[in-house]
Design an enzyme around this catalytic site. Structure first.
Site, short mmCIF file in Angstrom:
data_model
loop_
_atom_site.label_atom_id
_atom_site.label_comp_id
_atom_site.label_asym_id
_atom_site.label_seq_id
_atom_site.Cartn_x
_atom_site.Cartn_y
_atom_site.Cartn_z
N THR A 81 -7.48 -3.06 34.79
CA THR A 81 -7.11 -2.65 36.14
C THR A 81 -6.16 -1.46 36.15
OG1 THR A 81 -7.40 -4.90 36.99
CG2 THR A 81 -6.00 -3.42 38.28
N GLY A 85 -3.50 -6.02 55.16
CA GLY A 85 -2.56 -6.44 54.14
C GLY A 85 -1.18 -5.89 54.38
N ILE A 92 -0.02 -3.27 47.46
CA ILE A 92 -1.27 -2.50 47.41
C ILE A 92 -1.53 -1.85 48.76
CG2 ILE A 92 -3.76 -2.65 47.06
CD1 ILE A 92 -3.24 -5.02 45.18
N GLY A 112 1.27 -6.20 51.52
CA GLY A 112 1.93 -6.18 50.23
C GLY A 112 1.94 -4.80 49.61
N HIS A 153 27.94 12.90 37.96
CA HIS A 153 28.24 13.34 39.33
C HIS A 153 27.63 14.74 39.52
CE1 HIS A 153 30.36 13.87 43.11
NE2 HIS A 153 30.70 15.08 42.68
N GLU A 162 -16.04 -7.40 27.22
CA GLU A 162 -15.63 -6.61 28.38
C GLU A 162 -16.85 -6.28 29.22
OE1 GLU A 162 -14.13 -5.58 31.18
OE2 GLU A 162 -12.42 -5.41 29.81
N GLY A 213 -4.30 -8.93 48.42
CA GLY A 213 -3.86 -9.57 47.19
C GLY A 213 -4.94 -9.65 46.14
#
Length: 488
Positions: free
Chosen positions: A38, A182, A186, A184, A469, A31, A277
């Site tokens: 993320t 962008g 994000i 999308g 309901h 790592e 993206g």
């Protein structure tokens, strides 16, 4: 003998694979970034915590719609940021410490690792080692659109006003003005966050619609609702960016040719967010050194058992999961794939030589009825296919759209724009897809996901259970009841 029995590259969903069943094995974990990947550090979790704050702010601004006097007076950004990342950073640090110092059989390489051949690897510092089996869970990274004037090496660095989702949430203070590139999920979530908390936000979109990958009706409706309350420039793209000066950034926009009346213009703001993206983290893995197949979009090729392919055949002992290989860049999908990989990896280990596990002992991945949600305002949720996709492949379907305003809770919300759209097969009466635009879309879609996952007929779901309901879920009930199976 290999130096390690198993190597895990990436500590997002891949980190969940190593448990007590691996105690007798020599495990390596690579790592180079943050433990947790993320979702924990720069994605799902912190963004939704910011979204919640923006939602409350927007509720105050729009309270008059339900005859309440309220106002929004600003955000205590330092406290908000500390509350969010004080929790997240502690989880990241504990995960790193656990793997590094509290597991005797685990070795952590806190740096980049790449292939040098099938089963052989090298770290960025030059250390070389081998592993009998490998799980590639390297995730994805924000796409760099390579715009003139932007120093790609300085994006997300301190003092540089060009950001991605990796850095925008950790700013010392919210920008007074922000340009977002962008259209999308994000881009839409960050537009909601910053606009809701008081930043002057301008969204730049190459085409005529927002969330263009969704059902056409949903995308069109969301575009209208969002553009009515936000500054959106359609049919434009960033041609050049100038960094510096009192404005922070200046962005020269040119028409893409996708919107008839779009004209060249220039925008200035304190900061620029690139939200165009994400791309799989395959380029730096040197996958070709192991003969691994890489798809045209950069994803590592895997089969139905998440086995990595090389020359079209499974590479013995190699598995992949999550954004680096999956057609779905979604945390819940990566978690599912990690469970499949863990099962198949253990089966492979039990079989002896890498790649020797019988197919009958392996578990297939399930990518049926994969849902997604966009936590913006209004929320958007979807599952299954769109109407256009169904028509394009010649599938028969019936569709019905049900407005929130047809239910008692919709009256309580005083909502005139939100709706549920359901698609079903007229022969089997199975649900083929669904999309929702409106409050709590990410929650109320769940009965439809369940119906698709378990093969429940639309009419059975609607009629053979109680619907509380007057809860908002009645709009789902009514959408299913509205399907006319005799109309197709």
């Amino acid at each position: 003998m290999a130096d390690f029995d198993v190597l895990i590259i990436g500590t997002g969903s891949g980190n969940s694979i190593v448990n007590h069943r691996f105690d007798g094995l020599r495990v390596a974990i690579a790592e180079e970034w943050h433990f947790g990947g993320t979702c924990l550090n720069v994605g799902c979790i912190p963004t939704k915590m910011f979204v919640r704050a923006a939602d409350v702010a927007e509720d105050a601004k729009t309270a008059q719609a339900v005859d309440v006097e309220a106002r929004y007076e600003g955000v205590e950004w330092d406290r908000l940021r500390e509350r969010i990342f004080g929790r997240i950073d502690a989880i990241e640090a504990d995960g790193r410490d656990y793997r590094t110092h509290r597991q005797d059989n685990v070795t952590v390489f806190a740096e980049h690792v790449a292939f040098t051949g099938p089963g052989s690897f090298a770290t960025a510092s030059g250390e070389r080692f081998t592993a009998e089996r490998v799980v590639i869970a390297a995730g994805s990274t924000p796409r760099d659109p390579q715009i003139a004037g932007i120093d790609g090496a300085r994006i997300d660095s301190d003092g540089y006003p060009v950001h991605t989702s990796d850095s925008i949430m950790r700013l010392p203070s919210p920008p007074r003005s922000l340009i977002i590139l962008g259209s999308g999920y994000i881009a839409m979530e960050f537009a909601h966050i910053f606009a809701g908390l008081g930043t002057e936000v301008t969204v730049v979109v190459r085409g005529p619609r927002l969330l263009g990958d969704l059902d056409e009706d949903v995308s069109a409706a969301f575009t209208k609702i969002f553009a009515d309350s936000h500054s959106v420039r359609f049919g434009l793209e960033a041609e050049r960016v100038e960094v510096g000066g009192p404005g922070g950034v200046s962005v020269a926009l040119s028409p893409t040719g996708r919107v008839a009346d779009a004209t060249a213009q220039s925008l200035q703001a304190d900061a620029l967010l690139i939200a165009t993206g994400r791309v799989p983290n395959t380029a730096a893995l040197d996958a070709q050194a192991a003969g691994i197949d890489v798809r045209e979009d950069g994803r590592i090729a895997v089969d139905a058992y998440q086995r990595v392919l090389a020359g079209g055949e499974p590479l013995p002992g190699a598995f992949a999961l999550g954004d680096v290989s999956s057609p779905f860049q979604l945390k819940h999908v990566a978690n599912h794939e990690a469970r499949v990989v863990k099962h198949n990896l253990l089966a492979d280990i039990a079989a002896g030589a890498p790649g020797s596990a019988p197919v009958g002992d392996l578990e297939e991945v399930n990518h049926h009825a994969v849902p997604a949600a966009v936590f913006t305002r209004p929320q958007v949720a979807s599952v299954g296919e769109t109407e256009a996709a169904l028509r394009e492949r010649g599938a028969r379907c019936v569709a019905h759209t049900q407005p929130y305003s047809s239910t008692a809770y919709g009256w309580a919300l005083n909502d005139e724009t939100s709706f549920v759209k359901v698609l079903a097969d007229p022969a089997t009466r199975l649900i083929l897809g669904a999309q929702i635009v409106g409050p709590e879309a990410s929650i109320i879609i769940q009965p439809l996901i369940q119906a698709m996952a378990f093969g429940q007929r639309a009419d059975d779901v609607a009629q053979h259970q109680y619907w509380i309901h007057p809860a908002l879920t009645e709009v789902i009930e009514n959408a299913l009841l509205g399907l006319d199976f005799d109309a197709d």
